[in-house]
Motif scaffolding. Structure first.
Motif, mmCIF file in Angstrom:
data_model
loop_
_atom_site.group_PDB
_atom_site.id
_atom_site.type_symbol
_atom_site.label_atom_id
_atom_site.label_comp_id
_atom_site.label_asym_id
_atom_site.label_seq_id
_atom_site.Cartn_x
_atom_site.Cartn_y
_atom_site.Cartn_z
ATOM 1 N N TYR A 158 0.832 -1.216 0.000
ATOM 2 C CA TYR A 158 0.000 0.000 0.000
ATOM 3 C C TYR A 158 0.866 1.266 0.000
ATOM 4 C CZ TYR A 158 -4.439 -2.411 0.410
ATOM 5 O OH TYR A 158 -5.538 -3.196 0.144
ATOM 6 N N GLU A 159 2.023 1.170 -0.643
ATOM 7 C CA GLU A 159 2.900 2.328 -0.760
ATOM 8 C C GLU A 159 2.758 2.954 -2.143
ATOM 9 O OE1 GLU A 159 6.545 1.106 2.237
ATOM 10 O OE2 GLU A 159 6.622 0.433 0.157
ATOM 11 N N VAL A 160 2.737 4.275 -2.173
ATOM 12 C CA VAL A 160 2.633 5.025 -3.425
ATOM 13 C C VAL A 160 3.784 6.016 -3.467
ATOM 14 C CG1 VAL A 160 1.228 6.609 -4.808
ATOM 15 C CG2 VAL A 160 0.127 4.784 -3.483
ATOM 16 N N GLU A 161 4.458 6.090 -4.621
ATOM 17 C CA GLU A 161 5.558 7.033 -4.794
ATOM 18 C C GLU A 161 5.469 7.679 -6.163
ATOM 19 O OE1 GLU A 161 9.268 5.052 -4.328
ATOM 20 O OE2 GLU A 161 9.121 4.894 -2.143
ATOM 21 N N ARG A 162 5.951 8.908 -6.237
ATOM 22 C CA ARG A 162 6.124 9.545 -7.542
ATOM 23 C C ARG A 162 7.522 10.128 -7.606
ATOM 24 N NH1 ARG A 162 2.712 13.779 -11.400
ATOM 25 N NH2 ARG A 162 4.049 13.259 -13.188
ATOM 26 N N GLY A 163 8.305 9.647 -8.568
ATOM 27 C CA GLY A 163 9.685 10.099 -8.683
ATOM 28 C C GLY A 163 10.474 9.831 -7.426
ATOM 29 N N GLY A 164 10.137 8.755 -6.706
ATOM 30 C CA GLY A 164 10.830 8.406 -5.475
ATOM 31 C C GLY A 164 10.317 9.117 -4.240
ATOM 32 N N ILE A 165 9.335 10.014 -4.412
ATOM 33 C CA ILE A 165 8.772 10.753 -3.277
ATOM 34 C C ILE A 165 7.533 10.016 -2.758
ATOM 35 C CG2 ILE A 165 7.735 12.925 -2.529
ATOM 36 C CD1 ILE A 165 9.287 14.305 -4.775
ATOM 37 N N PRO A 166 7.527 9.597 -1.491
ATOM 38 C CA PRO A 166 6.359 8.888 -0.948
ATOM 39 C C PRO A 166 5.126 9.790 -0.914
ATOM 40 C CG PRO A 166 8.285 8.626 0.469
ATOM 41 C CD PRO A 166 8.618 9.700 -0.517
ATOM 42 N N ILE A 167 3.971 9.199 -1.203
ATOM 43 C CA ILE A 167 2.694 9.931 -1.194
ATOM 44 C C ILE A 167 1.754 9.218 -0.226
ATOM 45 C CG2 ILE A 167 0.716 10.678 -2.562
ATOM 46 C CD1 ILE A 167 2.556 10.578 -5.020
ATOM 47 N N LYS A 168 1.244 9.940 0.745
ATOM 48 C CA LYS A 168 0.303 9.363 1.706
ATOM 49 C C LYS A 168 -1.117 9.532 1.187
ATOM 50 C CE LYS A 168 3.093 9.905 5.892
ATOM 51 N NZ LYS A 168 3.143 10.445 7.290
ATOM 52 N N LEU A 169 -1.839 8.416 1.114
ATOM 53 C CA LEU A 169 -3.218 8.424 0.638
ATOM 54 C C LEU A 169 -4.136 7.800 1.682
ATOM 55 C CD1 LEU A 169 -2.815 7.169 -3.060
ATOM 56 C CD2 LEU A 169 -2.882 9.536 -2.260
ATOM 57 N N THR A 170 -5.382 8.241 1.704
ATOM 58 C CA THR A 170 -6.390 7.568 2.519
ATOM 59 C C THR A 170 -6.764 6.256 1.833
ATOM 60 O OG1 THR A 170 -8.264 8.572 1.373
ATOM 61 C CG2 THR A 170 -7.308 9.817 3.226
ATOM 62 N N ALA A 171 -7.477 5.401 2.528
ATOM 63 C CA ALA A 171 -7.856 4.107 1.961
ATOM 64 C C ALA A 171 -8.664 4.273 0.675
ATOM 65 C CB ALA A 171 -8.648 3.300 2.989
ATOM 66 N N LYS A 172 -9.597 5.200 0.655
ATOM 67 C CA LYS A 172 -10.437 5.384 -0.532
ATOM 68 C C LYS A 172 -9.653 6.025 -1.672
ATOM 69 C CE LYS A 172 -13.996 4.165 -0.321
ATOM 70 N NZ LYS A 172 -14.521 2.799 -0.616
ATOM 71 N N GLU A 173 -8.751 6.955 -1.344
ATOM 72 C CA GLU A 173 -7.892 7.541 -2.382
ATOM 73 C C GLU A 173 -7.030 6.456 -3.019
ATOM 74 O OE1 GLU A 173 -7.346 11.986 -0.346
ATOM 75 O OE2 GLU A 173 -5.804 10.443 -0.106
ATOM 76 N N PHE A 174 -6.520 5.550 -2.186
ATOM 77 C CA PHE A 174 -5.695 4.451 -2.695
ATOM 78 C C PHE A 174 -6.508 3.570 -3.649
ATOM 79 C CE2 PHE A 174 -3.865 0.236 -2.675
ATOM 80 C CZ PHE A 174 -2.493 0.475 -2.785
ATOM 81 N N GLU A 175 -7.722 3.221 -3.254
ATOM 82 C CA GLU A 175 -8.568 2.368 -4.095
ATOM 83 C C GLU A 175 -8.877 3.036 -5.428
ATOM 84 O OE1 GLU A 175 -12.049 0.655 -2.262
ATOM 85 O OE2 GLU A 175 -11.089 0.683 -0.303
#
Length: 242
Positions: A158-175
């Protein structure tokens, strides 16, 4: 009553395992090819190092069976060129040499396993099955990561990154982001997104989709070129500019 033949091992997309057998002894390579085709695999042969390098590019094998001692470009040089190019295809070396130093040299060069000639055909197949299982498992693990441009999403961690920068998302944003990234360049309607992300029994309105798309844009598109696009009157898509 005939015994049921076991289901052939396949790649994660269901297609046959691809094996390239490289040996200048045609009888031996043909024998191996037939044995592997009997496993349900897609097996091809090459008679020399140059042909092997060409077929690796065109055929993209999952496993390489590579004779070390060949005229011209030998097996060690084939492997060196593949590893230098970033190709990490698993390699089973075949050789007439049985000295310990030769086995060490083969493994040190990036080979995964080593068999001396003459060999037992069943043993070769058993070793290749084990290599295929490891390769399929490693590929499956890599497949948990979705990628669009420099944006990555790992479905396991459940990890999201852009250009190596971590992005914190809520559960619904992730889905929502996962659904978009599972369908890159495909325009998804609001109703499709509601069905997949909020489920059929969602009692709200389609405006929730616009709200969450805006949340994602603030977290993702501010880190680089816009990836989330609106197709007016139709829905949303995620894609790179190119």
């Amino acid at each position: 009553m005939n015994a049921t033949r076991p289901t052939p091992m396949t790649r994660i997309d269901g297609s046959p395992i691809r094996v390239l057998v490289v040996d200048d002894e045609a009888n031996l390579s043909d024998l191996l090819r037939m044995a592997l085709q009997n496993e349900g695999w897609d097996a091809r042969t090459a008679a020399n190092g140059q042909e092997a390098l060409t077929l690796v590019r065109e055929f993209a094998p999952d496993i390489l069976v590579l004779d070390i001692m060949m005229p011209g470009i030998d097996g060690m040089e084939v492997l060196r060129r593949l590893r230098s190019a970033g190709n990490d295809v698993p390699v089973l070396f075949l050789t007439a040499k049985d000295a310990v130093e030769d086995r060490i040299a083969g493994i040190s060069a990036g080979g995964d396993d080593y068999l001396t000639k003459p060999f037992n055909l069943e043993e070769v197949v058993v070793r290749l099955r084990a290599m295929a299982r490891r390769h399929v498992a490693a590929t499956a693990a890599a497949e948990t990561r979705l990628r669009v441009g420099d944006l990555t999403l790992d479905e396991e961690t459940y990890e999201v990154e852009r250009g190596g920068i971590p992005i914190k998302l809520t559960a619904k944003e992730f889905e929502l982001l996962r659904y978009l990234m599972q369908n890159p360049r495909r325009v998804l309607s609001r109703s499709q997104i509601l069905d997949q992300v909020w489920s059929y029994d969602f009692g709200g309105t389609s405006s929730v989709v616009e709200i969450y798309i805006s949340y994602l844009r603030k977290k993702i598109d501010t880190l680089g070129e816009p990836l989330i696009h609106t197709v007016r009157g139709v829905g949303y898509t995620i894609k790179t500019a190119s």
